[in-house]
Structure formats: C-alpha cells, structure tokens
Scaffold this motif. Structure first.
Motif, short mmCIF file in Angstrom:
data_model
loop_
_atom_site.label_atom_id
_atom_site.label_comp_id
_atom_site.label_asym_id
_atom_site.label_seq_id
_atom_site.Cartn_x
_atom_site.Cartn_y
_atom_site.Cartn_z
N ALA A 63 0.86 -1.18 0.00
CA ALA A 63 0.00 0.00 0.00
C ALA A 63 0.90 1.23 0.00
CB ALA A 63 -0.92 0.01 1.22
N PHE A 64 0.34 2.35 -0.47
CA PHE A 64 1.01 3.64 -0.41
C PHE A 64 0.28 4.52 0.60
CE2 PHE A 64 2.74 2.66 -4.72
CZ PHE A 64 4.07 2.95 -4.46
N TYR A 71 3.38 18.69 -4.84
CA TYR A 71 4.15 17.45 -4.86
C TYR A 71 3.75 16.60 -3.66
CZ TYR A 71 6.95 20.05 -8.24
OH TYR A 71 7.36 20.77 -9.34
N SER A 72 3.07 15.50 -3.92
CA SER A 72 2.62 14.59 -2.86
C SER A 72 3.61 13.45 -2.70
CB SER A 72 1.23 14.02 -3.19
OG SER A 72 0.25 15.03 -3.19
N ALA A 73 4.12 13.27 -1.50
CA ALA A 73 5.09 12.22 -1.22
C ALA A 73 4.38 11.03 -0.58
CB ALA A 73 6.18 12.74 -0.29
N TYR A 74 4.77 9.82 -1.00
CA TYR A 74 4.14 8.59 -0.52
C TYR A 74 5.19 7.61 0.00
CZ TYR A 74 -0.11 10.20 -2.77
OH TYR A 74 -1.21 10.96 -3.11
N GLU A 75 4.83 6.94 1.08
CA GLU A 75 5.65 5.88 1.64
C GLU A 75 4.96 4.55 1.36
OE1 GLU A 75 7.65 6.00 5.81
OE2 GLU A 75 5.72 5.00 6.11
N ARG A 76 5.74 3.55 1.01
CA ARG A 76 5.19 2.23 0.71
C ARG A 76 5.19 1.35 1.96
NH1 ARG A 76 5.54 -0.65 -4.61
NH2 ARG A 76 6.81 1.12 -5.27
N ARG A 128 6.73 -0.96 7.28
CA ARG A 128 7.29 0.14 6.51
C ARG A 128 8.34 -0.37 5.54
NH1 ARG A 128 11.55 3.67 7.79
NH2 ARG A 128 11.75 2.69 9.85
N VAL A 129 8.25 0.10 4.30
CA VAL A 129 9.25 -0.25 3.29
C VAL A 129 10.24 0.89 3.18
CG1 VAL A 129 9.65 -0.78 0.87
CG2 VAL A 129 7.63 -1.70 2.02
N VAL A 130 11.50 0.61 3.38
CA VAL A 130 12.56 1.61 3.23
C VAL A 130 13.01 1.56 1.77
CG1 VAL A 130 14.82 2.36 4.01
CG2 VAL A 130 13.24 1.29 5.63
N THR A 133 4.81 11.56 -12.29
CA THR A 133 5.10 10.72 -11.13
C THR A 133 6.59 10.42 -11.09
OG1 THR A 133 4.74 8.66 -12.36
CG2 THR A 133 2.83 9.61 -11.24
N SER A 134 7.07 10.09 -9.90
CA SER A 134 8.46 9.70 -9.71
C SER A 134 8.47 8.59 -8.66
CB SER A 134 9.28 10.90 -9.22
OG SER A 134 10.64 10.55 -9.04
N VAL A 135 9.08 7.46 -8.99
CA VAL A 135 9.02 6.28 -8.12
C VAL A 135 10.43 5.76 -7.89
CG1 VAL A 135 8.02 4.00 -7.76
CG2 VAL A 135 6.77 5.71 -9.09
N ALA A 136 10.78 5.53 -6.62
CA ALA A 136 12.07 4.90 -6.31
C ALA A 136 12.07 3.48 -6.84
CB ALA A 136 12.30 4.91 -4.80
N GLN A 137 13.18 3.08 -7.42
CA GLN A 137 13.25 1.79 -8.07
C GLN A 137 13.42 0.66 -7.05
OE1 GLN A 137 12.68 1.47 -11.44
NE2 GLN A 137 12.18 3.63 -11.08
#
Length: 536
Positions: free
Chosen positions: A64-65, A79-84, A90-92, A109-113
């Motif tokens: 989930a985000f 700019y909305s920041a989301y944690e997975r 919690r996902v680091v 959108t911008s997503v950490a790989q």
C-alpha cells in the motif's frame, strides 16, 4: 512558438479519475458546492493516481502507499510524497512522488526503483541480536534504539531490522541507521543522519508563552552589525526566534543564550555568542530567501526550523537530522558560522524534509552535500551583504584548515573534486561527489564565461553555456528536488530539473535549453523519457 513534452497522458488520465460516483442528494437538502482548494484538489488527484496504479505507481497485493507529505512548488504545482508499506511493515525505499496541479490534474510521477517485494514477515533473528550487530558498527556508542522490523527495498528486497545507533566514529559524531538482515544477522545497509560540512572529521524548541518578538542587535564576525529576531519576555531576552518555530541558538551542550539586554556578541571570531549571532542571522536570512524566492514555508517546508548550537569541539560543522552544530577553524580563531556554512547545514535539513528523505549511498550523499552548498550560495546571493559578498566558494570566510575554501562550485577540481559526472561517482566520497551538481548549478546560474569579475567555469564537453541567473536556477533546482525519491541520483536530477524548467517557464525554451546544456557540460547523459522543448 515553444512546444514542450512533459506528461500529457498522465494529465488526461487524472482528469478521468476525478469522476466519482456520489450518492444523490435531494435538491432541497443540498448546499451549494464549494470548489476544492488547489492543494486539496491536487492531493485528491494524487491519491486517486496512486490508487489506480497510474504512471508506474504499481504495487503488489500486499503493498500500500500512504501519503506522508504535500509540498507546494511553483507554477501552481503540488508534490505529494508517498511511503510504501508491505503487509503493514514500513518499506525503506520504493517511495513515490506524484505531481499534480491545483485543478486536480496529475502532471507526473516519480518512483524509487525496487524489485517486486515477496518476503516473509516472520524474523528468524532475535531483535536483541540485531541490536547487538548494529551496536558493533560504532566504536563509541551512547544509545541504541529498539529494533524496528522493516522491508529494505532495492534490487533484492529483504526483511530487516532497522536500528538507530547514536555515538561516534573515530573522527565524528554519528546517528547511524543500521539495517540488519532478519534472517542471517548480516548488516545490509547503513545510513548516517550526521552530515558534516567537511570530509574531516534536542528536539526543535517551542516558542515561549507570552514572549514577544524583539529586534535584537547582533555584533557579527562575518557580516558586521545586523538585526536579528529574538525573544523578549519582561527584562529578559533570548536568542530564540519567536516567529520561526524551532529556530534558536545556544552553546553546544548548553541552553539557548539569554541576557538582560537585546545586544548580542562582540564581533570577535573566538566569542561563542558572536558565533550565534552569525548562525541566527544566517538561518533567518535563509528562511526569508526560501519564502521570497521559492515559496517554501521554513526549513521543514511545514513552517518549522531547527536549533543551532556553537562551540562544537571540532574543526567541522554538522547536521544530525534534527539540529545543526558548528565548530571552529583549525587555528581556533573563527567559529564555523559563516553564511554559506550555516546555509549548507540547514540545506541538509531541506534535503531531508523534501520527498524521499535523506536517502543512502555515496551518489545520493554527494547530491545531499551539493544541495547544502547550493542553498548556502543562494542564501549569500539573497543577503548580498557588503562584508560577505555572494560567491560560489564554500567556506572561504571560515578558512577551515588554513587552505581557503573547501569547495569551488565553479571549478570543483581546484579542491581536488571531480568536475564531471562519471561511473566512479557512486563510489566517490560524498563531499567530493558534490562536484558535478555544484558545477552544474554554477553553469546554469552564471554560465561558463559570465564576465563581470565572476570566474570562468571549464566544461567537460568544451561547450559554452549561457547562465540564466541564480534566482531562476534556484527555482529550477528546488522544484526538481521536490520530485526526489530515496533512490535519487544525477540522472534523476537531470530529468526532474528539465521537467521543472518546462513547468516554470511555459512561454520560453531558454531556461530549458540552459538547464540541459549545463547537465551536458558536466557529463550527465540524457535519460529515457526526459522532456523536449522545440520552437517552430
């Protein structure tokens, strides 16, 4: 006319996503519809984009985000920041940013790989053993946090314990986040909150009740006699800023400076109260610059700042994740509180509180150090103080180790740092790895041959770059930074700043062209999906 490519498909898709099925309300019971505020409309659109998996925001069935921040940028963008999370953990890494406008259209959108996450959530390793493994990473330990079970994302996601160990390395203080494999006990990664000014070696304060804003007189070492915002309560005054929550200055390990009058310091480089004058004036100036140039609300972006302390027994200065600490020059004749140094340390606070947080790794760390240098240069330019003229030399006034500036943004090689990006940057020491982005910013702001007494800047491709001025460069840099994720790197910064140039200056290709030319000039290559700007 200029034409530019950004993310038209995303905006159209978000427009469709805003159509929701709502229960019918009798006309007699309905109240007049109130339009959503721009920030609310942007947040709603971003949440819907995340829910639909738009633009690379895919997630597994156990993931989930959660939106953890919303920052207003320029050009009406948010700019909305989301944690997975994964099965509630919690996902680091694996975080994301959604860019939307005030009309409710998703722009990018911008997503950490990260590789797909498929790990068990039951730890084989006992938490106490994880804490012991983490403790062993520092030679001197003051405290160890309770281990938290997390998922460490990346090319090979793993269940891990995150343990924060506070203490010292052989040369500097440390607040080390250690990630221990929950199956084997191996240390998977380490991330230090302590960001030092040089490669050498308290919670935010609350405003005093019934305190009043007082215009104090500061006798500074670096910038002369200046006005500083202090707190006055009765016949007592303190170096606590009543209008900028969290901002204060005191002695290292002690309390905020206070006194019976509102005159501070004596102008001497060895006087610690004078050091606090410089620190307080500098961060107050940086705060004003953030508001006037970038529209940012304080260091944190949410109207808060962080305390400073002087008298650190070290030839350095550092940010520890929640406060700044300033030492002295090697000859012990000056406090390390010049405007560029103070701007640098609080710049780490800005990097940490923009989407993606502080991140990890040397390339990310180099961009973090460069961000500090850039905010220091921006603060100097905004202040335009006659005693400490704006420049792109880092720490020249402090003369930390008797060799002048520790970094040169216009020519990093003068301090032995790389001017150009290469495959070796991810393994380069973080202060040296600041070189390419520092060089890029100077070229964007001033150009390769600016004239007017400003230094020329060599380019890595022998090109000539025309600058656009520091305020425009600052806006492009900062709005690019608002797309940062935890896997931030030079290529991502290139793409984000090109997108920012298009969004900020829709009637011109000049800014976009300069941004691209500056990245090319420091050898950061083009990346897939970066925008274009052409004229007919």
């Amino acid at each position: 006319m200029p034409h530019r490519g950004l993310t038209t498909g995303l905006a159209a898709a978000a427009g469709l996503a805003m159509s929701l099925a709502l229960p019918a309300i009798p006309a007699s019971a309905a109240s007049p519809a109130q339009p959503a505020s721009p920030d609310a409309a942007a947040a709603r659109a971003a949440d819907q984009a995340v829910a639909s998996g738009l633009g690379g925001l895919s997630r597994g069935p156990a993931e989930a985000f959660r939106r953890v921040g919303l920052t207003a940028g320029d050009a009406g963008l948010f700019y909305s920041a989301y944690e997975r999370t994964y099965q509630g953990l919690r996902v680091v890494g694996g975080d994301a940013v959604v860019v939307a406008d005030g009309a409710g259209n998703v722009r990018d959108t911008s997503v950490a790989q990260t590789a797909p996450i498929a790990v068990g959530t039951q730890a084989v390793l006992d938490a106490a053993k994880a804490a012991s493994a983490a403790r062993a990473q520092l030679p001197t330990v003051d405290s160890v946090s309770a281990p938290e079970k997390v998922v460490l994302a990346g090319t090979n996601p793993k269940l891990a314990y995150e343990v924060v160990v506070t203490g010292r390395t052989a040369t500097a203080p440390s607040k080390l986040h250690v990630f221990v494999d929950a199956a084997t006990g191996a240390v998977l990664d380490q991330r230090d909150d302590i960001k030092t000014f040089s490669s050498g070696a308290e919670s935010p304060a609350q405003a005093q009740p019934n305190a009043v804003n007082a215009a104090g007189t500061g006798n500074s070492y670096y910038v002369g006699t200046v006005a500083i915002d202090t707190t006055g309560s009765g016949s007592s005054y303190s170096m606590r800023d009543p209008g900028r929550p969290g901002i204060s200055c005191g002695r290292e390990g002690g309390s905020v400076y206070s006194g019976p009058d509102n005159s501070w310091g004596n102008g001497s480089g060895t006087n610690l109260e004078t050091g606090c004058v410089d620190a307080l004036f500098s961060v107050q100036t940086e705060w004003k610059m953030l508001k006037d140039w970038l529209g940012r609300d304080g260091i944190s972006g949410t109207g808060r700042g962080y305390p400073a302390s002087v008298g650190l027994n070290d030839v350095n200065a550092y940010w520890d994740g929640s406060s700044t600490h300033f030492g002295h020059s090697q000859d012990n004749r000056r406090q390390a509180t010049s405007m560029d140094v103070v701007g640098h340390e609080f710049g780490h606070g800005i990097f940490q509180t923009t989407p993606g947080g502080a991140g990890s790794g040397n390339e990310n760390g180099g961009l973090n150090e460069s961000t500090g240098d850039i905010f220091g240069a921006m603060t100097e330019a905004y202040a335009n103080n006659a005693k400490d003229r704006p420049d792109y030399e880092v720490g020249e006034g402090v003369n930390l180790v008797g060799q002048g500036p520790i970094r040169y943004m216009y020519d990093p090689s003068k301090a032995g740092d790389p001017n150009c990006y290469s495959s070796s940057i991810p393994s380069t020491e973080v202060h040296a790895a600041a070189g390419p982005q520092n060089h890029w910013f100077y070229l964007l702001a001033e150009g390769s041959n600016p004239g007017g007494g400003k230094p020329s800047s060599p380019t890595c491709n022998n090109s000539s770059v025309t600058g656009i001025g520091i305020q425009k460069a600052a806006k492009i840099f900062y709005n690019g930074l608002l797309k940062k994720t935890s896997s931030w790197n030079h290529k991502a910064a290139r793409k984000a700043t090109l997108q920012a140039a298009i969004a900020l200056y829709p009637g011109s290709c000049t800014e976009f062209t300069a941004t691209k030319a500056a990245w090319n000039a420091v050898s950061v290559p083009a990346v897939s999906g970066e925008p274009t700007c052409t004229t007919r």
